[in-house]
Design a protein around this motif. Structure first.
Motif, PDB file in Angstrom:
ATOM      1  N   HIS A 261       0.803  -1.227   0.000  1.00 44.70           N
ATOM      2  CA  HIS A 261       0.000   0.000   0.000  1.00 44.70           C
ATOM      3  C   HIS A 261       0.834   1.274   0.000  1.00 44.70           C
ATOM      4  O   HIS A 261       0.305   2.354  -0.252  1.00 44.70           O
ATOM      5  CB  HIS A 261      -0.983  -0.005   1.188  1.00 44.70           C
ATOM      6  CG  HIS A 261      -0.334  -0.353   2.488  1.00 44.70           C
ATOM      7  ND1 HIS A 261       0.282   0.566   3.262  1.00 44.70           N
ATOM      8  CD2 HIS A 261      -0.185  -1.559   3.110  1.00 44.70           C
ATOM      9  CE1 HIS A 261       0.786  -0.046   4.330  1.00 44.70           C
ATOM     10  NE2 HIS A 261       0.525  -1.329   4.264  1.00 44.70           N
ATOM     11  N   ASP A 262       2.132   1.164   0.258  1.00 49.16           N
ATOM     12  CA  ASP A 262       2.981   2.365   0.267  1.00 49.16           C
ATOM     13  C   ASP A 262       3.915   2.325  -0.949  1.00 49.16           C
ATOM     14  O   ASP A 262       4.791   1.466  -1.034  1.00 49.16           O
ATOM     15  CB  ASP A 262       3.800   2.391   1.571  1.00 49.16           C
ATOM     16  CG  ASP A 262       4.795   3.557   1.619  1.00 49.16           C
ATOM     17  OD1 ASP A 262       4.909   4.294   0.609  1.00 49.16           O
ATOM     18  OD2 ASP A 262       5.460   3.714   2.656  1.00 49.16           O
ATOM     19  N   ALA A 265       7.722   2.038  -0.057  1.00 47.50           N
ATOM     20  CA  ALA A 265       8.225   1.095   0.957  1.00 47.50           C
ATOM     21  C   ALA A 265       9.251   0.164   0.300  1.00 47.50           C
ATOM     22  O   ALA A 265       9.014  -1.050   0.129  1.00 47.50           O
ATOM     23  CB  ALA A 265       7.073   0.313   1.578  1.00 47.50           C
ATOM     24  N   SER A 339      10.292   9.332   0.138  1.00 45.41           N
ATOM     25  CA  SER A 339       9.328  10.113  -0.646  1.00 45.41           C
ATOM     26  C   SER A 339       9.657  11.589  -0.460  1.00 45.41           C
ATOM     27  O   SER A 339      10.330  11.976   0.499  1.00 45.41           O
ATOM     28  CB  SER A 339       7.910   9.849  -0.143  1.00 45.41           C
ATOM     29  OG  SER A 339       7.758  10.403   1.158  1.00 45.41           O
TER      30      SER A 339
END
Ligand code: CAO
Length: 426
Positions: A261-262, A265, A339
């Motif tokens: 979901h990231d 990551a 990020s």
């Protein structure tokens, strides 16, 4: 503390990104940078990608810190006279107009030397002399023609441009080095000179390792590229190598806990040869230390996919920060994929001045990237970018010594002014 370029005056005739990034660096080393902008319009980036109505965009504010702005129509006869006066009192004229624009304005290299033999004329152009010298060039064109795009991305995908602005900001950096070198030489010769940084050349300089690989390719396969281990034959040009790196030190981007979901990551993991045994212990494969398929860097090259699949099984059990903490204990080189959100919230970058928050009278506070080059005897706090024409009268009066009558004359001619800012098409 001092200012490294104290006393150096730059006539900044730049716009968009490549030129402004160069002159901003010179300003951060203490040079007096006078940005010349067209009346009523200014640098086109003032209105591009605007996020706050009627305020200079972040595009502009983040490339024009610590400069003074004078509006000047250099196609107006009075404006030309003012520009000539400025050339007389400046050390460097920096420009990144389309090829020939400065000549068309009447300021050829010969003319500039007549006005001031000590002037250094520093230019960014898309290409050096040759078949494309007359072309206009933007960032991604330079990435494509300088060899970056053909060597970036995955083998089975399109050529790829990078987010790092190697064509614009990369060329600005090259130009800044050329300028300080020419200033140094002028100390001994008393003469100015022309400095050219072509965007294609700058990108190619940054792609030097790929030129190396092109020549190696004629002698055999590039064994550190994943495709070697996958048995995919090489063509006659350097292929895109995904996230591969190194010869003795192959690396990959690997999934970490939360990757589902990231989007960031991930961790870059380098199987540096000197710490190979530690890597085997950390990932739970101690027999790989002596297994002839894995024990040496050369033996590992055909097995990179298996090796990184196994390492990824380990990284996926940790967050990118946990993995980094563990691996650093063993001096295993790695880095989390950060990020922009994580970077802009990193206090340590503000502590060093690499990120800075600045106040702006129209847009309020904004974050900018400060001077990435730290000198122990250079102290120039990052200041906001100037408003269009903010320093016009100040420069006419204090730099050129014009009295009130002369200033009124220049204003009356229409050579300087503040007509409404045009709304640019994005
Ligand atoms: N007063 C009067 N005229 C002015 C002026 C001023 N203060 N400042 C600029 N001008 C004029 C120029 O003289 C030019 O006029 P001519 O076309 O009549 O000669 C005109 O404005 C346009 O300048 P330009 O051609 O440089 O600008 P553009 O927007 O058409 O092109 C760019 C932009 C970047 C493609 C082009 O400047 C270029 O190729 N520069 C070199 C490479 C470069 O730096 N690229 C990186 C850009 S950042 O991505």
């Amino acid at each position: 503390m001092g200012k490294a370029l104290d006393g150096v005056r730059i006539l900044d005739f730049t716009h968009v990104q490549s030129g402004p990034t160069c002159t901003q660096l010179l300003a951060w080393f203490g040079a007096d940078v006078i940005k010349v902008e067209r009346p009523g319009e200014g640098d086109v980036t003032r209105t591009q990608l605007r996020d706050v109505p009627n305020a200079d965009s972040l595009y502009f504010t983040m490339l024009n810190s610590n400069k003074r702005s004078i509006t000047l129509d250099t196609k107006n006869a009075e404006g030309k006279k003012v520009l000539e006066d400025l050339v007389k009192v400046c050390d460097v004229l920096v420009e990144n107009f389309a090829p020939g624009a400065l000549d068309r304005m009447g300021f050829t290299w010969e003319r500039l030397q007549e006005i001031n033999p000590r002037i250094i004329l520093a230019s960014v152009k898309g290409f050096g002399p040759g078949p494309f010298e007359d072309c206009k060039v933007y960032e991604n064109v330079a990435q494509c023609t300088g060899g970056a795009a053909s060597t970036t991305g995955f083998r089975d995908g399109l050529p790829m441009v990078t987010g790092a602005q190697i064509g614009d900001s990369g060329t600005g950096l090259h130009l800044a080095l050329g300028i300080v070198t020419a200033l140094y030489q002028r100390e001994h010769t008393g003469r100015g000179q022309k400095v050219l940084a072509a965007m294609q050349d700058s990108v190619l300089n940054l792609c030097r390792v790929k030129v190396r690989d092109q020549q190696r390719l004629s002698r055999g396969p590039l064994r550190e590229y994943s495709q070697f281990g996958e048995g995919v034959p090489f063509g006659d040009a350097v292929p895109r190598a995904g996230n591969d790196s190194g010869g003795g030190q192959p690396g990959r981007i690997l999934k970490c806990k939360g990757w589902e979901h990231d989007p960031n990551a991930y961790l870059y993991f380098i199987t540096q040869a000197p710490v190979w045994e530690k890597i085997c212990d950390v990932i739970g494969e101690p027999t790989w230390k002596t297994d002839p398929n894995y024990a040496t860097a050369a033996a590992r090259l055909p097995h990179l996919n298996e090796i990184f699949t196994r390492i990824e099984a380990w990284t996926m059990a940790h967050t990118k920060f946990e993995a980094m903490e563990i691996l650093n204990q063993y001096d295993i080189p790695c880095g989390p994929i950060l990020s922009m959100k994580e970077i802009i919230e990193d206090d340590s970058l503000y502590a060093t001045g690499t990120l800075v928050e600045v106040e702006h009278p129209v847009r309020g506070a904004y974050v900018t990237v400060g001077n990435p080059i730290k000198l122990s005897d250079n102290d120039v706090p990052v200041e906001r970018s100037p408003l269009l024409g903010e320093h016009t009268e100040e420069i006419l009066a204090t730099v050129l010594g014009f009295d009130a009558d002369r200033i009124a004359e220049v204003k009356h001619s229409g050579a300087v002014g503040l007509s409404p800012v045009r709304q640019a098409a994005e």
